[in-house]
Design an enzyme around this catalytic site. Structure first.
Site, mmCIF file in Angstrom:
data_model
loop_
_atom_site.group_PDB
_atom_site.id
_atom_site.type_symbol
_atom_site.label_atom_id
_atom_site.label_comp_id
_atom_site.label_asym_id
_atom_site.label_seq_id
_atom_site.Cartn_x
_atom_site.Cartn_y
_atom_site.Cartn_z
ATOM 1 N N GLU A 53 32.587 46.818 38.973
ATOM 2 C CA GLU A 53 33.990 46.690 38.782
ATOM 3 C C GLU A 53 34.104 45.498 37.342
ATOM 4 O O GLU A 53 34.853 45.775 36.530
ATOM 5 C CB GLU A 53 34.313 45.526 39.957
ATOM 6 C CG GLU A 53 34.675 46.406 40.810
ATOM 7 C CD GLU A 53 32.864 46.838 42.220
ATOM 8 O OE1 GLU A 53 32.489 46.572 41.533
ATOM 9 O OE2 GLU A 53 33.290 47.048 43.018
ATOM 10 N N CYS A 73 23.355 40.699 27.993
ATOM 11 C CA CYS A 73 24.143 41.824 27.423
ATOM 12 C C CYS A 73 22.438 43.211 26.802
ATOM 13 O O CYS A 73 22.970 44.233 27.776
ATOM 14 C CB CYS A 73 25.329 42.631 27.133
ATOM 15 S SG CYS A 73 26.643 42.358 28.289
HETATM 16 N N1 THU Z 1 27.683 46.806 43.736
HETATM 17 C C1 THU Z 1 29.034 46.850 42.742
HETATM 18 O O1 THU Z 1 28.798 48.222 41.859
HETATM 19 N N2 THU Z 1 30.074 46.623 43.473
HETATM 20 C C2 THU Z 1 30.210 45.781 44.305
HETATM 21 O O2 THU Z 1 31.515 45.037 44.652
HETATM 22 C C3 THU Z 1 28.795 45.681 45.368
HETATM 23 C C4 THU Z 1 27.609 45.713 45.049
HETATM 24 C C5 THU Z 1 26.174 47.122 43.390
HETATM 25 C C6 THU Z 1 25.982 46.881 42.653
HETATM 26 C C7 THU Z 1 24.333 46.497 43.287
HETATM 27 O O3 THU Z 1 23.961 47.798 41.724
HETATM 28 C C8 THU Z 1 24.413 47.469 43.908
HETATM 29 O O4 THU Z 1 26.040 47.926 44.004
HETATM 30 C C9 THU Z 1 23.795 47.253 45.161
HETATM 31 O O5 THU Z 1 24.422 45.764 45.314
#
Ligand code: THU
Length: 114
Positions: A53, A73
């Site tokens: 997100e 970054c």
């Molecule tokens: N993650 C997301 O991309 N969005 C979320 O809302 C929850 C978690 C990702 C972060 C990490 O790479 C993986 O999911 C496990 O936490």
């Protein structure tokens, strides 16, 4: 909504999640109808992992002169090699660097293996 879900699923295919193996995609529709997509990208420096997100939100920026990537970054980009060429593009100009120049003496995933 169906289109957004389809685009989020497509973005998910680009996730980099070697540490959690949990792949995420996101799609955000702006007020003008533009769709910004993102996927999660994990880092050997675990706390720098970026959620899908937030990546989609970051894709929506456009400033001039273009901004250099922040320290966090730069570390996240190091996940993919210090030989990366980094180009920041604004509406009227662009800047180029190598990642090695932006991040000397980098901590990398190879450091974890020592
Ligand atoms: N993650 C997301 O991309 N969005 C979320 O809302 C929850 C978690 C990702 C972060 C990490 O790479 C993986 O999911 C496990 O936490």
């Amino acid at each position: 909504m169906t289109t957004l879900v389809t685009q989020a699923r497509a973005a998910m295919q680009h996730a980099w999640a070697p540490y959690s193996n949990f792949h995420v995609g996101a799609a955000i529709e702006a007020a003008d109808g533009t769709v910004y997509v993102g996927c999660n990208v994990e880092s050997a420096s675990y706390g720098l992992t970026i959620c899908a997100e937030r990546m989609a939100l970051g894709a929506a920026t456009d400033v001039d002169p273009p901004a250099a990537p922040c320290g966090a970054c730069r570390q996240l980009l190091a996940e993919f090699g210090l030989d990366l060429e980094v180009t920041a593009v604004g509406p009227a100009s662009e800047k180029r660097w190598t990642l090695a120049a932006l991040l000397p003496d980098a901590f990398t995933k190879e450091t974890l293996d020592r």
